[in-house]
Design a protein around this motif. Sequence first.
Motif, PDB file in Angstrom:
ATOM      1  N   PHE A  38      37.298  37.711  36.487  1.00 25.24           N
ATOM      2  CA  PHE A  38      38.359  37.934  35.508  1.00 25.24           C
ATOM      3  C   PHE A  38      39.721  37.863  36.190  1.00 25.24           C
ATOM      4  CE2 PHE A  38      41.337  40.605  33.182  1.00 25.24           C
ATOM      5  CZ  PHE A  38      41.169  40.170  31.867  1.00 25.24           C
ATOM      6  N   ARG A  39      39.818  38.456  37.360  1.00 26.94           N
ATOM      7  CA  ARG A  39      41.086  38.449  38.100  1.00 26.94           C
ATOM      8  C   ARG A  39      41.477  37.028  38.498  1.00 26.94           C
ATOM      9  NH1 ARG A  39      42.442  41.588  43.855  1.00 26.94           N
ATOM     10  NH2 ARG A  39      44.728  41.478  43.626  1.00 26.94           N
ATOM     11  N   LEU A  40      40.520  36.254  38.998  1.00 24.58           N
ATOM     12  CA  LEU A  40      40.809  34.885  39.429  1.00 24.58           C
ATOM     13  C   LEU A  40      41.174  33.986  38.250  1.00 24.58           C
ATOM     14  CD1 LEU A  40      37.957  34.330  42.054  1.00 24.58           C
ATOM     15  CD2 LEU A  40      40.374  34.815  42.497  1.00 24.58           C
ATOM     16  N   GLY A  41      40.643  34.280  37.079  1.00 17.99           N
ATOM     17  CA  GLY A  41      40.920  33.457  35.910  1.00 17.99           C
ATOM     18  C   GLY A  41      42.125  33.886  35.127  1.00 17.99           C
ATOM     19  N   SER A  42      42.858  34.880  35.631  1.00 13.45           N
ATOM     20  CA  SER A  42      44.042  35.390  34.926  1.00 13.45           C
ATOM     21  C   SER A  42      45.306  35.018  35.675  1.00 13.45           C
ATOM     22  CB  SER A  42      43.949  36.914  34.790  1.00 13.45           C
ATOM     23  OG  SER A  42      42.771  37.310  34.114  1.00 13.45           O
ATOM     24  N   SER A  43      46.401  35.049  34.965  1.00 13.10           N
ATOM     25  CA  SER A  43      47.703  34.788  35.579  1.00 13.10           C
ATOM     26  C   SER A  43      48.768  35.577  34.832  1.00 13.10           C
ATOM     27  CB  SER A  43      48.042  33.289  35.553  1.00 13.10           C
ATOM     28  OG  SER A  43      48.131  32.828  34.206  1.00 13.10           O
ATOM     29  N   GLY A  44      49.932  35.671  35.452  1.00 11.96           N
ATOM     30  CA  GLY A  44      51.010  36.407  34.805  1.00 11.96           C
ATOM     31  C   GLY A  44      50.663  37.876  34.643  1.00 11.96           C
ATOM     32  N   SER A  45      51.060  38.461  33.517  1.00  6.41           N
ATOM     33  CA  SER A  45      50.808  39.882  33.277  1.00  6.41           C
ATOM     34  C   SER A  45      49.320  40.188  33.169  1.00  6.41           C
ATOM     35  CB  SER A  45      51.518  40.338  31.997  1.00  6.41           C
ATOM     36  OG  SER A  45      51.029  39.620  30.865  1.00  6.41           O
ATOM     37  N   SER A  46      48.521  39.187  32.782  1.00  7.06           N
ATOM     38  CA  SER A  46      47.080  39.405  32.651  1.00  7.06           C
ATOM     39  C   SER A  46      46.419  39.653  34.006  1.00  7.06           C
ATOM     40  CB  SER A  46      46.421  38.186  31.991  1.00  7.06           C
ATOM     41  OG  SER A  46      46.867  38.026  30.668  1.00  7.06           O
ATOM     42  N   ALA A  47      47.092  39.249  35.088  1.00  7.30           N
ATOM     43  CA  ALA A  47      46.513  39.415  36.423  1.00  7.30           C
ATOM     44  C   ALA A  47      47.026  40.669  37.121  1.00  7.30           C
ATOM     45  CB  ALA A  47      46.828  38.189  37.281  1.00  7.30           C
ATOM     46  N   SER A  48      47.793  41.489  36.444  1.00 12.38           N
ATOM     47  CA  SER A  48      48.327  42.685  37.069  1.00 12.38           C
ATOM     48  C   SER A  48      47.208  43.656  37.422  1.00 12.38           C
ATOM     49  CB  SER A  48      49.332  43.369  36.138  1.00 12.38           C
ATOM     50  OG  SER A  48      48.680  43.928  35.015  1.00 12.38           O
ATOM     51  N   VAL A  49      47.393  44.363  38.520  1.00 13.86           N
ATOM     52  CA  VAL A  49      46.380  45.312  38.985  1.00 13.86           C
ATOM     53  C   VAL A  49      46.114  46.374  37.924  1.00 13.86           C
ATOM     54  CG1 VAL A  49      45.885  47.106  40.683  1.00 13.86           C
ATOM     55  CG2 VAL A  49      46.892  44.944  41.419  1.00 13.86           C
ATOM     56  N   GLY A  50      47.188  46.901  37.337  1.00 12.08           N
ATOM     57  CA  GLY A  50      47.035  47.947  36.334  1.00 12.08           C
ATOM     58  C   GLY A  50      46.223  47.499  35.130  1.00 12.08           C
ATOM     59  N   LYS A  51      46.471  46.271  34.665  1.00  6.75           N
ATOM     60  CA  LYS A  51      45.765  45.781  33.483  1.00  6.75           C
ATOM     61  C   LYS A  51      44.282  45.575  33.781  1.00  6.75           C
ATOM     62  CE  LYS A  51      45.854  42.223  29.904  1.00  6.75           C
ATOM     63  NZ  LYS A  51      46.633  41.125  29.292  1.00  6.75           N
ATOM     64  N   ILE A  52      43.964  44.965  34.914  1.00 11.24           N
ATOM     65  CA  ILE A  52      42.575  44.716  35.267  1.00 11.24           C
ATOM     66  C   ILE A  52      41.820  46.030  35.452  1.00 11.24           C
ATOM     67  CG2 ILE A  52      41.047  43.732  37.028  1.00 11.24           C
ATOM     68  CD1 ILE A  52      43.233  41.623  37.522  1.00 11.24           C
ATOM     69  N   CYS A  53      42.452  46.977  36.137  1.00 13.86           N
ATOM     70  CA  CYS A  53      41.803  48.267  36.377  1.00 13.86           C
ATOM     71  C   CYS A  53      41.580  49.026  35.079  1.00 13.86           C
ATOM     72  CB  CYS A  53      42.640  49.106  37.336  1.00 13.86           C
ATOM     73  SG  CYS A  53      42.702  48.447  39.022  1.00 13.86           S
ATOM     74  N   THR A  54      42.521  48.920  34.149  1.00 14.63           N
ATOM     75  CA  THR A  54      42.371  49.601  32.872  1.00 14.63           C
ATOM     76  C   THR A  54      41.239  48.998  32.056  1.00 14.63           C
ATOM     77  OG1 THR A  54      44.737  50.132  32.823  1.00 14.63           O
ATOM     78  CG2 THR A  54      43.554  50.240  30.735  1.00 14.63           C
ATOM     79  N   ILE A  55      41.173  47.668  32.009  1.00 14.56           N
ATOM     80  CA  ILE A  55      40.137  46.993  31.230  1.00 14.56           C
ATOM     81  C   ILE A  55      38.737  47.361  31.720  1.00 14.56           C
ATOM     82  CG2 ILE A  55      39.085  44.731  30.778  1.00 14.56           C
ATOM     83  CD1 ILE A  55      41.882  43.583  30.530  1.00 14.56           C
ATOM     84  N   PHE A  56      38.555  47.379  33.053  1.00 17.52           N
ATOM     85  CA  PHE A  56      37.224  47.606  33.601  1.00 17.52           C
ATOM     86  C   PHE A  56      36.959  49.056  33.998  1.00 17.52           C
ATOM     87  CE2 PHE A  56      37.712  43.034  34.039  1.00 17.52           C
ATOM     88  CZ  PHE A  56      36.464  42.577  33.664  1.00 17.52           C
ATOM     89  N   GLY A  57      37.942  49.931  33.807  1.00 18.11           N
ATOM     90  CA  GLY A  57      37.718  51.344  34.066  1.00 18.11           C
ATOM     91  C   GLY A  57      37.522  51.695  35.520  1.00 18.11           C
ATOM     92  N   ILE A  58      38.332  51.108  36.414  1.00 18.74           N
ATOM     93  CA  ILE A  58      38.240  51.423  37.839  1.00 18.74           C
ATOM     94  C   ILE A  58      39.580  51.951  38.317  1.00 18.74           C
ATOM     95  CG2 ILE A  58      36.474  49.681  38.277  1.00 18.74           C
ATOM     96  CD1 ILE A  58      38.664  47.871  39.411  1.00 18.74           C
ATOM     97  N   GLY A  59      39.582  52.561  39.493  1.00 20.06           N
ATOM     98  CA  GLY A  59      40.815  53.101  40.040  1.00 20.06           C
ATOM     99  C   GLY A  59      41.793  52.012  40.413  1.00 20.06           C
ATOM    100  N   ASP A  60      43.085  52.324  40.301  1.00 18.82           N
ATOM    101  CA  ASP A  60      44.098  51.308  40.603  1.00 18.82           C
ATOM    102  C   ASP A  60      44.715  51.504  41.980  1.00 18.82           C
ATOM    103  OD1 ASP A  60      45.400  53.644  39.955  1.00 18.82           O
ATOM    104  OD2 ASP A  60      47.056  52.662  38.917  1.00 18.82           O
ATOM    105  N   GLY A  61      44.013  52.235  42.849  1.00 21.71           N
ATOM    106  CA  GLY A  61      44.485  52.378  44.215  1.00 21.71           C
ATOM    107  C   GLY A  61      44.046  51.174  45.023  1.00 21.71           C
ATOM    108  N   GLY A  62      43.106  51.378  45.941  1.00 18.17           N
ATOM    109  CA  GLY A  62      42.620  50.251  46.735  1.00 18.17           C
ATOM    110  C   GLY A  62      41.300  49.709  46.224  1.00 18.17           C
TER     111      GLY A  62
END
Length: 243
Positions: free
Chosen positions: A120-144
């Motif tokens: 999902f991360r590799l297939g996204s760009s712009g705001s869709s590739a932001s760490v916060g957005k990806i972490c929120t969608i998949f329910g994981i921590g946004d640290g490391g």
Amino acid sequence: MPSKSAKEKLLDIKATEALRDIEIIEDQMDSGVDEILDDFIEDAIAIYSCRRGISIGVPKSIDWRNNILSSFGDGRFKQMLRVSKYQFANMVNLIKADEVFSTAGIRQIPVDLQLAIVLFRLGSSGSSASVGKICTIFGIGDGGTLAKITYRIFTAILRLMPKYIQWPNVAERQQLVERTFEELPHCLGYIDGSEIKLFEKPAKCHEVYFSRQRIYSVKLQVVCDYKLRIRNAVIGSPGSYHD
């Protein structure tokens, strides 16, 4: 099973609404899907941030990955992860036994979920590739967490490269020449270049990575045979370099 909190029940409703809205959209590549995802994320953040008026960071919700992604048909699934469900299952089978996923003393999320996150991360760009957005969608921590997951998946895939990307031996070269002689005499393969867009502007010497496509990128050069099998790949030159 423990009862759900009011916030969890509300998030379930929002996830169901998002799924319903996505299914209504006929065009698999419609930008409306991104808008629906953005709205869902904003709702999730608002719901989980409502705690005596204090924001508590990225909500750790599993509704998206459990209730929405898993329910997609093959077309919508491919839009999100850039591979079909069959291809995804094959990739999981190829990498799941890698030692990088069995580090002693470290508890990891399932390999298939790690792969889904990275695709999902590799297939996204712009705001869709932001760490916060990806972490929120998949329910994981946004640290490391996202960086560690990406590293593991890349490590497992790169270890397979010598098995699947090989320059043809003498016998194969002879066969390739014979099969394509009428089309292009004495040809082993076909070569072309492309660009891989970078997530953000490099911190150092960023100007050399700015390509004629007006993006920050690195170059990719691939050689494939007449069966479209990749035989050689070179990647890493700055985007401003000529093919």
